[in-house]
Enzyme design. Structure first.
Site, mmCIF file in Angstrom:
data_model
loop_
_atom_site.group_PDB
_atom_site.id
_atom_site.type_symbol
_atom_site.label_atom_id
_atom_site.label_comp_id
_atom_site.label_asym_id
_atom_site.label_seq_id
_atom_site.Cartn_x
_atom_site.Cartn_y
_atom_site.Cartn_z
ATOM 1 N N ASP A 166 -19.756 61.651 25.316
ATOM 2 C CA ASP A 166 -20.935 60.928 24.821
ATOM 3 C C ASP A 166 -21.856 61.957 24.183
ATOM 4 O O ASP A 166 -22.066 63.024 24.745
ATOM 5 C CB ASP A 166 -21.698 60.278 25.980
ATOM 6 C CG ASP A 166 -21.007 59.044 26.525
ATOM 7 O OD1 ASP A 166 -20.011 58.598 25.929
ATOM 8 O OD2 ASP A 166 -21.485 58.525 27.563
ATOM 9 N N ASP A 198 -17.259 59.114 20.079
ATOM 10 C CA ASP A 198 -18.153 58.126 20.711
ATOM 11 C C ASP A 198 -18.696 57.129 19.677
ATOM 12 O O ASP A 198 -19.350 57.524 18.718
ATOM 13 C CB ASP A 198 -19.315 58.908 21.357
ATOM 14 C CG ASP A 198 -20.358 58.030 22.031
ATOM 15 O OD1 ASP A 198 -20.070 56.843 22.290
ATOM 16 O OD2 ASP A 198 -21.462 58.542 22.313
ATOM 17 N N SER A 369 -32.188 56.136 23.028
ATOM 18 C CA SER A 369 -30.768 56.105 23.370
ATOM 19 C C SER A 369 -30.181 57.508 23.462
ATOM 20 O O SER A 369 -30.613 58.420 22.762
ATOM 21 C CB SER A 369 -30.002 55.303 22.322
ATOM 22 O OG SER A 369 -28.616 55.436 22.550
ATOM 23 N N HIS A 371 -27.021 58.019 22.746
ATOM 24 C CA HIS A 371 -25.824 58.028 21.897
ATOM 25 C C HIS A 371 -26.223 58.116 20.427
ATOM 26 O O HIS A 371 -27.191 57.496 19.997
ATOM 27 C CB HIS A 371 -25.015 56.750 22.116
ATOM 28 C CG HIS A 371 -24.518 56.602 23.512
ATOM 29 N ND1 HIS A 371 -23.294 57.088 23.917
ATOM 30 C CD2 HIS A 371 -25.082 56.043 24.606
ATOM 31 C CE1 HIS A 371 -23.128 56.825 25.208
ATOM 32 N NE2 HIS A 371 -24.203 56.193 25.653
ATOM 33 N N HIS A 393 -15.102 54.604 23.019
ATOM 34 C CA HIS A 393 -16.363 54.154 23.629
ATOM 35 C C HIS A 393 -17.009 53.031 22.816
ATOM 36 O O HIS A 393 -17.998 53.251 22.121
ATOM 37 C CB HIS A 393 -17.389 55.288 23.768
ATOM 38 C CG HIS A 393 -16.899 56.468 24.548
ATOM 39 N ND1 HIS A 393 -17.614 57.631 24.622
ATOM 40 C CD2 HIS A 393 -15.791 56.654 25.291
ATOM 41 C CE1 HIS A 393 -16.942 58.496 25.367
ATOM 42 N NE2 HIS A 393 -15.838 57.920 25.790
ATOM 43 N N ASP A 445 -14.560 46.464 45.685
ATOM 44 C CA ASP A 445 -15.707 46.017 46.466
ATOM 45 C C ASP A 445 -15.873 46.942 47.649
ATOM 46 O O ASP A 445 -14.939 47.561 48.100
ATOM 47 C CB ASP A 445 -15.474 44.551 46.844
ATOM 48 C CG ASP A 445 -15.616 44.275 48.314
ATOM 49 O OD1 ASP A 445 -16.428 44.944 48.957
ATOM 50 O OD2 ASP A 445 -14.929 43.395 48.824
HETATM 51 ZN ZN LIG Z 1 -20.620 56.923 28.528
HETATM 52 ZN ZN LIG Z 2 -23.062 59.198 29.042
#
Ligand SMILES: [Zn+2]
Ligand SMILES: [Zn+2]
Length: 557
Positions: A166, A198, A369, A371, A393, A445
């Site tokens: 990322d 990404d 953000s 990203h 991603h 879970d």
């Molecule tokens: Zn990520």
């Molecule tokens: Zn990340």
């Protein structure tokens, strides 16, 4: 390129995305060439708040059995990159590589595992090279919403594979650690065979901006707030935490971290020097009541409306330590993850009932953000100029958009659009999807109770063995009281006299759970479902040792 899959005798490169392509979250990529295979990232996805009974979702891991995986490489410490590590460990015969912060965030997840797993954790630093089989891994610093993130360049016999992890291009990083654009460019001139990039923010024009960009917005809030400042955010947003702590120091407020994730991550980050809190600024959540509200900043979990997190409890005045009054300001400093809008909206309604002010992105610049937007993604493509590009991603439309962006930014590059479970083969004949392997999701879970392990790994196929309980509850939208006796649907129970007696008690238990709740909790389907689920699971565990899936259905009439 001196090396390359075109050269006779060079083994083919294989790439298998197991998660993160065609969806957001649970990122996992297998990279294999010749006798060597590694896994890059092992992430989870969080279920939508309404998918109760499921804490986490991880990819189907069956394709990993075909390979001898010699290393697990972690790009950074976000849950969608490290959350599934405990589940993939048994497939990896070798080190787990990550930066200092990444490994520190991973460690609490490994507590249940034997010490030999911890001995495999291997710290790496940017620009470091590590040999794994016939690969050499090289780590490159990238900027993102948290510190200590890397991309990885994998030097394989077939050529270089660059996995961006990322990233965004933060040109003024808060910790003074800029992205290693030089090295990306050098690799580009050397010749990169494949880049995995990404795609999260490809639909946004321009640049995403620096983590610093929220400073002004928060400074205004600190200047004008007359009561508490409560900020809900992802507990991994450590730069954001630093900004809030520094402002608290400047404005003479005390900071308390509220909610498990926020407390844990702030402790880890402080221990390693990634978060600096001046002496006397931090207080414990249990000390909150001792301070006047205008002296307080709460950094808390629950920005997505998760019923078990701090903010939703605070919003209905059901938190042990933190509360809300008129004059207080609540800031949502996080992206609204699609699917969570309703849950977040309900939390905002509760906050409004307390009389507190609500601030979110759109009212003030309180979130940025992590990203890269379109221009940053173009820059990366132009620097690396890979022969082949695989967008990763993102949902399919983001991957497709990234493919279009790549054609503009690096015209010589050929794009392979793939989805989870596609085996991408790169050899003398080019790059293509050569095969499909099983891909899917496993629902998990039980992590909330701290039990991580294969015994709580349960996908839908195992429901028959554990049992399923669906209490169907009709409540009044106004009072939240039961409109009629709850119906209970069950599956997968052996109906002997004992179980039948247990099941008979359920309507009464559900009724008691509802009566024991406050009006606000009762009229919030998200919160009341969670309460019924927790109560019934406890009941089954105590009385029978069973751990059925409990999926309450609440109808508001
Ligand atoms: Zn990520
Ligand atoms: Zn990340």
């Amino acid at each position: 390129m001196e090396n390359g899959p075109d050269r006779a005798g060079t083994p083919a490169l294989e790439l298998i995305p197991l998660g993160g392509l065609g969806e957001f979250g649970m990122n996992m990529m297998l990279v294999a060439c010749g006798d060597t295979a590694i896994l890059v990232d092992a992430g989870v996805m969080f279920p939508e708040p309404d998918l109760l009974g499921v804490d986490l979702i991880i990819p189907d891991l069956r394709p990993l059995q075909r390979y001898r995986i010699q290393a697990l490489v972690l790009t950074h410490g976000h849950e969608d990159h490290i959350g599934a590590v405990p589940h993939v460990l048994r497939f990896v015969d070798g080190p787990i590589l990550g930066t200092k912060l990444t490994l520190a965030l991973l460690e609490p997840k490994l507590d249940e595992h034997a010490a030999d797993v911890k001995a495999r954790l291997t710290e790496v630093t940017p620009r470091e090279r590590v040999a794994i089989g016939s690969f050499t891994l090289e780590f490159l610093r990238v900027t993102h919403s948290m510190p200590d993130c890397v991309a990885v360049a994998i030097h394989t016999p077939a050529g270089i594979v660059v996995h961006t992890g990322d990233f965004k291009v933060d040109q003024t990083p808060l910790d003074g650690q800029p992205m290693d654009l030089h090295r990306f460019a050098e690799l580009g001139s050397q010749g990169v065979l494949v880049m995995l990039g990404d795609s999260t923010n490809v639909e946004r024009k321009g640049f995403s901006g620096s983590e610093r960009d929220v400073m002004d917005g928060f400074e205004e809030i600190y200047t004008s707030a007359r009561g508490r400042i409560v900020v809900a955010m992802f507990s991994s947003s450590l730069y954001r935490m630093q900004i809030l702590v520094d402002l608290a120091d400047q404005f003479d407020r005390k900071v308390a971290f509220v909610g498990r994730g926020a407390i844990e991550n702030s402790q880890i980050a402080q221990r390693l020097g990634f978060l600096r809190v001046p002496p006397g600024v931090q207080i414990r959540d249990s000390e909150l009541r001792e301070y006047p509200s205008q002296d307080i900043v709460c950094i808390c979990t629950g920005s997505q409306g998760e019923p078990q997190a701090a903010l939703p409890r605070i919003a209905i005045n059901d938190h042990r330590h933190a509360k809300l009054d008129p004059e207080d300001v609540v800031v949502f400093s996080a992206r609204e993850i699609p699917g969570n809008e309703k849950a977040i909206g309900r939390v905002m309604n509760h906050i409004a009932r307390r009389g507190a002010e609500i601030v979110y992105e759109g009212i003030k610049h309180v979130h940025v953000s992590g990203h890269g937007s379109e221009e940053e993604l173009k820059l990366m493509l132009a620097l690396v100029r890979p022969r082949y590009f695989v967008p990763i991603h993102g949902e399919y439309r983001q991957l497709a958009r990234h493919a279009a962006v790549a054609k503009m930014a690096s015209p010589g590059t050929k794009v392979v659009l793939a989805e989870n479970g596609d085996l991408i083969r790169v050899d003398g004949e080019g790059a293509r999807i050569a095969e499909k392997v099983p891909a899917g999701r496993i629902l998990i879970d039980g992590t909330r109770s701290g039990e991580v392990g294969d015994e709580v790994l349960r996908d839908r196929r195992h429901l028959a063995g554990d049992g399923l309980v669906v209490p169907v509850v009709a409540i009044s939208r106004q009072s939240g009281m039961l409109e009629e006796t709850p119906d209970v649907i069950t599956r997968g129970f052996v109906l002997d006299a004992r179980t039948e007696a247990l099941l008979k008690e359920i309507p009464g238990l559900v009724g008691a759970a509802i009566e024991g709740a406050s009006v606000e909790e009762r009229t919030d389907p998200g919160l009341i479902k969670e309460k019924i689920r927790v109560d019934l699971q406890r009941f089954f565990r105590k009385r029978s040792g069973l751990r059925p899936f409990v999926l309450p259905v609440v109808m508001e009439i």
